[in-house]
Write an enzyme that holds these catalytic residues in place. Structure first.
Site, PDB file in Angstrom:
ATOM      1  N   SER A 164      75.862  -8.778  82.110  1.00 16.55           N
ATOM      2  CA  SER A 164      76.411  -8.847  80.755  1.00 16.55           C
ATOM      3  C   SER A 164      76.348 -10.271  80.227  1.00 16.55           C
ATOM      4  O   SER A 164      76.102 -10.486  79.032  1.00 16.55           O
ATOM      5  CB  SER A 164      77.849  -8.321  80.723  1.00 16.55           C
ATOM      6  OG  SER A 164      78.697  -9.069  81.565  1.00 16.55           O
ATOM      7  N   GLU A 165      76.544 -11.281  81.102  1.00 13.19           N
ATOM      8  CA  GLU A 165      76.425 -12.669  80.682  1.00 13.19           C
ATOM      9  C   GLU A 165      75.934 -13.541  81.830  1.00 13.19           C
ATOM     10  O   GLU A 165      76.213 -13.268  82.999  1.00 13.19           O
ATOM     11  CB  GLU A 165      77.764 -13.210  80.165  1.00 13.19           C
ATOM     12  CG  GLU A 165      78.100 -12.781  78.754  1.00 13.19           C
ATOM     13  CD  GLU A 165      79.536 -12.343  78.594  1.00 13.19           C
ATOM     14  OE1 GLU A 165      79.919 -12.039  77.461  1.00 13.19           O
ATOM     15  OE2 GLU A 165      80.269 -12.276  79.588  1.00 13.19           O
ATOM     16  N   THR A 166      75.198 -14.577  81.451  1.00 12.08           N
ATOM     17  CA  THR A 166      74.768 -15.633  82.363  1.00 12.08           C
ATOM     18  C   THR A 166      75.192 -16.957  81.742  1.00 12.08           C
ATOM     19  O   THR A 166      75.014 -17.161  80.531  1.00 12.08           O
ATOM     20  CB  THR A 166      73.240 -15.614  82.555  1.00 12.08           C
ATOM     21  OG1 THR A 166      72.866 -14.384  83.193  1.00 12.08           O
ATOM     22  CG2 THR A 166      72.774 -16.783  83.419  1.00 12.08           C
TER      23      THR A 166
END
Length: 307
Positions: A44-46
């Site tokens: 979902s996020e990096t």
């Protein structure tokens, strides 16, 4: 080669919570390469850690979904702060653990984050001061449209004084109170319908955030689910920026008295990735004056990017 680590955030148990990739020493990567790496991790996020603009700060963070950069997000802030503390300590943690303060630069502004790292490394707790308080945005939202997009009956939407509303603390969310956990569990987001009926806020399409009182975990004040189909996220197991937005709605609809209000939000249960988000709301003079969001994180992998 560039070092990275994977953390499960808002949990102390590996393979639960919300997974996060943290890429260290990323100053040599341009925006296009960061976006490509985020797509490759497919989380979902990096978050990418760079040298800070202010030398007294810890790091500058850039946060990417698989499709774009975000100005702010909760689980990258918590996980990124713990990852940076782990990396600095290199496993040299006293038996009693160690407390640290990190100043993180994000597009939304400087974020102060207190971190506690436990003996043995790889796990810890971080709590950050919300850089922007939640505010309600103007929007005309019909519960019947929300129900159609999420597979809910209109009578299942709303409880007590809580009504559907649009709030943002940097990222906009349609906050959707539902009667109980049974109603929350049956929700399914139709991406095409959601894109058609969701309002805009802070320059982007708002995400869907369902919540009700209680939870599977006895510590939980609220049970929540979050859908962001426009970001390629069918469902998110833990969303700090949504908890940030929710703080304003809780204050308004629950009529919070002045003082400190510690709450715990449970999320990810329906996905088999239970998460606990700690939310502290300070009120004075009938207004929210300060909000903190915190949670645990555990390291599950390390490696090197060969690009």
């Amino acid at each position: 080669m560039t070092d990275y680590a994977i953390y499960d955030v808002f949990t102390a148990t590996a393979l639960e919570g919300n997974p996060l990739a943290v890429v260290f020493d990323a100053d040599h990567l341009d925006e296009a390469r960061m976006q490509a790496i985020a797509r490759e991790f497919n989380l979902s996020e990096t978050v990418f850690a760079l040298k800070p603009d202010n030398p007294v700060h810890t790091a500058r963070l850039r946060i990417f979904t698989t499709v774009r950069e975000l100005p702010f997000a909760g689980h990258p802030t918590v996980g990124g702060a713990i990852a940076l503390a782990d990396r600095r300590l290199g496993g040299a943690v006293p038996d009693a653990g160690i407390d640290m303060v990190k100043m993180l630069e994000e597009p939304i502004g400087a974020v102060r984050c207190a971190v506690r790292i436990n003996k043995g490394g790889g796990s810890g707790f971080a709590e950050f001061d919300l850089p922007r308080l939640s505010r309600q945005l103007e929007a005309e939202i019909e519960p019947a449209d929300i129900g159609a997009a999420l597979g809910l009956d209109p009578q299942e939407i709303g409880f007590e004084n809580h009504r559907v509303s649009l709030w943002s603390a940097g990222v906009p969310y349609v906050l959707i109170p539902v009667h109980d956990m049974a109603a929350a569990a049956k929700a399914e987001c139709n991406p095409a319908l959601w894109e058609r009926i969701a309002p805009m806020g802070d320059g982007q399409l708002a995400y869907a955030y369902l919540y009700c009182r209680g939870g599977v975990n006895h510590k939980a004040s609220f049970h929540a689910r979050m859908f962001a189909p426009g970001e390629g996220v069918a469902e998110d197991p833990a969303t700090g920026s949504a908890a940030a937005a929710l703080s304003g709605a809780i204050h308004q609809f629950d009529g919070m008295l002045d003082g400190n209000h510690p709450l715990v939000i449970e999320q990810g249960v329906e996905m088999g990735r239970p998460s606990l988000i700690h939310l502290h709301i300070d009120c004075a003079g009938g207004q929210v004056t300060h909000v903190r969001i915190g949670g645990q994180a555990v390291r599950i992998a390390t490696g090197k990017l060969l690009v």
